[in-house]
Write an enzyme that holds these catalytic residues in place. Structure first.
Site, short mmCIF file in Angstrom:
data_model
loop_
_atom_site.label_atom_id
_atom_site.label_comp_id
_atom_site.label_asym_id
_atom_site.label_seq_id
_atom_site.Cartn_x
_atom_site.Cartn_y
_atom_site.Cartn_z
N HIS A 63 14.62 5.60 -3.48
CA HIS A 63 14.09 4.66 -2.47
C HIS A 63 14.60 3.26 -2.84
O HIS A 63 13.83 2.42 -3.31
CB HIS A 63 12.56 4.76 -2.50
N LYS B 176 12.55 9.55 5.56
CA LYS B 176 11.74 9.79 4.37
C LYS B 176 11.66 11.28 4.04
O LYS B 176 11.65 11.68 2.87
CB LYS B 176 10.34 9.22 4.57
N ARG C 49 7.84 -2.32 14.23
CA ARG C 49 9.18 -2.07 13.67
C ARG C 49 10.30 -2.44 14.62
O ARG C 49 10.13 -2.41 15.84
CB ARG C 49 9.31 -0.58 13.35
N ARG D 167 3.22 5.87 8.74
CA ARG D 167 3.26 7.15 8.03
C ARG D 167 1.83 7.58 7.69
O ARG D 167 0.99 6.75 7.35
CB ARG D 167 4.07 7.02 6.73
N TYR E 176 5.77 8.76 15.38
CA TYR E 176 6.09 7.45 14.81
C TYR E 176 6.95 7.53 13.54
O TYR E 176 6.68 8.33 12.64
CB TYR E 176 4.79 6.70 14.47
N SER F 180 6.43 -1.07 -1.10
CA SER F 180 6.42 -1.74 0.19
C SER F 180 5.81 -3.13 0.07
O SER F 180 5.06 -3.41 -0.87
CB SER F 180 5.67 -0.90 1.23
N CYS G 29 7.36 -5.94 -0.56
CA CYS G 29 7.96 -6.79 -1.60
C CYS G 29 9.26 -7.42 -1.11
O CYS G 29 10.04 -7.95 -1.91
CB CYS G 29 8.24 -5.98 -2.85
N ASP H 196 17.25 0.65 2.29
CA ASP H 196 16.07 1.48 2.01
C ASP H 196 16.31 2.67 1.09
O ASP H 196 15.46 2.98 0.28
CB ASP H 196 15.48 1.98 3.35
O1 O2Y Z 1 5.58 3.43 8.94
C1 O2Y Z 1 6.59 4.13 9.02
O2 O2Y Z 1 6.59 5.23 9.56
C2 O2Y Z 1 7.83 3.66 8.45
S1 O2Y Z 1 7.82 3.62 6.73
C3 O2Y Z 1 9.31 2.88 6.25
C4 O2Y Z 1 10.27 2.57 7.18
C5 O2Y Z 1 11.45 1.99 6.77
C6 O2Y Z 1 11.66 1.77 5.45
N1 O2Y Z 1 10.73 2.07 4.54
C7 O2Y Z 1 9.55 2.59 4.91
C8 O2Y Z 1 8.59 2.87 3.80
O3 O2Y Z 1 7.43 3.20 3.99
O4 O2Y Z 1 9.03 2.76 2.64
MN MN Z 2 11.16 2.39 2.48
#
Ligand code: O2Y
Ligand code: MN
Length: 601
Positions: free
Chosen positions: A243, A223, A382, A72, A214, A265, A267, A290
């Protein structure tokens, strides 16, 4: 093709986007297995996907993204609302009209040479009054395949749209038009960082994403819709978009309860969601790993659904030891992104629990040997796996009414100060606990002093679509409208305590069931607790210690460290200052009261 939908708003929007982005063709998705196979075939043909060994991992594919497109992009993620203040200090604000003008230039002709897919999906079970419909327009077959796994795509939602159901428009492009007759030829398509935009228009319930293919940047149901846009809808409509994982705990007598939990994240959220208890007679089942959408029912009890249908989990560190249920979930029909490839076309990553079985191809497509300096899998590699493949999935995970939540857990990575578990005195004290969630920073590279707590209130800092001060107010007001006796109890857990020498005091993983058991018994009114300055806590006798945890360790895990907590109060004061006048007075009062209780010790 005859009109693929009778939804006038949808047809008009698809037409408008097609005129702007100019795809070569438009394809309406129906969510069928054939469609998914076709996406994979297409991407294998274009060199973007590798089919994994069908005798080891049937139905599984490996993708390698561009090194600039691996996670992200928070600094390119925007909340575009009329007043800058409404986005709050934790979001990048943009003026909606200006942002749209910038993005329209980027979108102009961006799908030339590509197919635009129309993906109708629901977040949440069909027929649930908590669920929402979205439609994602994308030029990425990788997104289509992931959305098949992560959301409900198909005839049910198409039918609802035909009946003129409302939907949240989600526009996505990888931002890489193709010349006539060209194809990606094995290169992950995306735009340079400065052209990436992950934009939310919460007042219009609209999402525009450009330039990244991505994860959270591109799978817009997750998200963007289920947290950033849904958090605004939840505030306006009186519910909670969080979340949080959701799990079901069953005690040896057969009674069960549901718990929701928020952690920043890194944890072990997915591990907790799929935990296998070591405590005899107890079971844990998964509802979601999630996101939780929660609403109070007519009787005043909080109900939660998991709006997703799959897991988009971090691969590195996932092993038979850390998460056997995840390892089973990814045995088949799974998309792997940025993991390493073995010689026999299987997957490998750091922390998978065994040595690399020979030479690997790393996540950038290079030959990798044991001992190479860089990791073989990207740290944010992932897996995308269907929830139904999780052996611990609770059958009611798709119940449209959701599950009744008895307890809400907050936690972070806190090597010092914060005990193994403590319980809030009441709802507002629990909101205070959630508002102070954070993890201690260890990496010097982050430019922060080791030991500094990076706060991530309720693990929502990157995902709340509006001002966090207003978000805390929404939590306080939501609780105030309910009968306090029916509200879930709120707990703060910390699996990550160390002693002064840096030794872990608690083994974590399945042993966390011992803490869940105390929480469960508290919800039943059957476990003793002592009132401390920071909340209710178990005595050492209240937690059955696992092997390797001595009486002294347990004592340390369950002690209130006065000096540490006074430093914590000062640190929370600094954190609260960032929210300015929108911080609810109730939270300031909670902090002052905590300080007073500590000073009296
Ligand atoms: O890096 C990404 O694009 C994925 S982020 C993500 C994916 C699944 C669950 N939680 C998260 C997060 O950043 O909390
Ligand atoms: Mn998440």
């Amino acid at each position: 093709m005859s009109a693929p939908s009778r939804n006038q708003k949808l047809l008009a929007w698809v037409d408008e986007v097609a005129q702007m982005t100019r795809p070569d063709r438009i394809e309406w998705c129906n969510g069928s297995p054939d469609e998914l196979d076709r996406m994979f075939d297409l991407m294998v043909d274009e060199g973007l996907a590798t089919m994994l060994n069908p005798s080891k991992r049937p139905g599984c594919y490996l993708f390698r993204s561009d090194p600039s497109d691996v996670a992200r992009v928070e600094n390119r993620t925007y909340i575009a609302c009329r007043n800058r203040e409404d986005a709050g200090p934790s979001n990048n604000w943009a003026d909606p009209a200006e942002l749209k003008a910038t993005m329209r230039e980027l979108y102009d002709g961006c799908m030339v040479g590509r197919t635009m897919y129309v993906i109708p999906f629901t977040m949440g079970p069909l027929g649930s009054d908590i669920s929402r419909i979205g439609v994602e327009l994308t030029d990425s077959p990788y997104v289509v395949a992931n959305m098949h796994i992560m959301t409900r795509v198909g005839n049910g939602v198409i039918k609802l749209l035909d009946d003129q159901a409302d939907f949240i428009p989600c526009l996505h492009s990888v931002g890489k038009p193709l010349a006539a007759g060209a194809s990606d030829e094995g290169t992950w398509p995306c735009a340079p960082l400065e052209d990436k935009f992950i934009s939310h228009f919460p007042e219009e319930r609209l999402i525009w994403s450009y330039g990244s293919g991505y994860g959270g940047n591109a799978l817009l149901g997750k998200k963007c819709l289920a947290l950033r846009i849904a958090s605004v809808a939840a505030r306006d409509e009186g519910w909670l978009a969080e979340h949080m994982l959701i799990l079901k705990i069953t005690c040896p007598e057969g009674k069960h309860r549901y718990v929701a939990a928020a952690f920043p994240s890194a944890c072990g959220k997915t591990n907790l969601a799929m935990l296998i208890p070591t405590l005899p007679g107890w079971t844990v089942e998964t509802i979601g790993d999630d996101i939780a959408w929660m609403r109070f029912d007519e009787e005043g009890y909080l109900h939660a659904i998991n709006p997703e249908t799959g897991f988009f989990g971090v691969a590195p560190g996932t092993s038979q030891e850390s998460n056997p249920n995840a390892m089973t979930s990814i045995q088949r029909n799974t998309i792997f992104t940025n993991v390493a490839l073995t010689e026999d076309q299987d997957i490998w990553w750091e922390g998978i629990g065994y040595d690399p079985p020979g030479e690997l191809i790393d996540w950038q497509g290079r030959v990798w040997h044991d001992g190479s300096r860089e990791p073989a899998a990207h740290p944010n590699a992932r897996f995308t796996a269907p929830a139904t493949q999780c052996p611990a999935l609770a059958p009611e995970w798709r119940d449209p009414r959701g599950v009744r939540i008895s307890a809400i857990l907050f936690g972070g990575r806190r090597p010092s100060t914060v005990p193994l578990v403590h319980e809030a005195f009441d709802w507002n004290h629990g909101v205070f606990m959630g508002s102070s969630v954070g993890s201690e920073v260890t990496a010097a590279a982050l430019d922060l002093q080791a030991g500094t707590v990076r706060r991530d209130p309720m693990a929502m800092l990157p995902f709340c679509g509006y001002h966090m001060g207003d978000y805390f107010r929404h939590w306080i007001e939501t609780g105030a409208r309910q009968d306090p006796a029916k509200l879930p109890k709120i707990f703060y857990v910390n699996w990550f305590r160390k002693d002064a020498s840096g030794r872990w005091l608690w083994p974590g993983y399945g042993e966390n069931s011992r803490v869940l058991a105390w929480i469960f018994r508290r919800c039943e009114g059957k476990a003793a607790a002592r009132e401390t300055a920071i909340g209710y806590m178990p005595d050492a006798a209240g937690i059955e210690a696992p092997a390797g945890v001595s009486d002294a360790d347990l004592q340390e895990l369950l002690t209130v460290d006065k000096a540490g907590w006074l430093r914590e109060v000062a640190s929370i004061r600094e954190h609260y200052a960032t929210f300015g006048e929108r911080l609810p007075a109730e939270l300031q009062q909670q902090l002052d009261a905590l300080e007073q209780r500590l000073l009296q010790l």
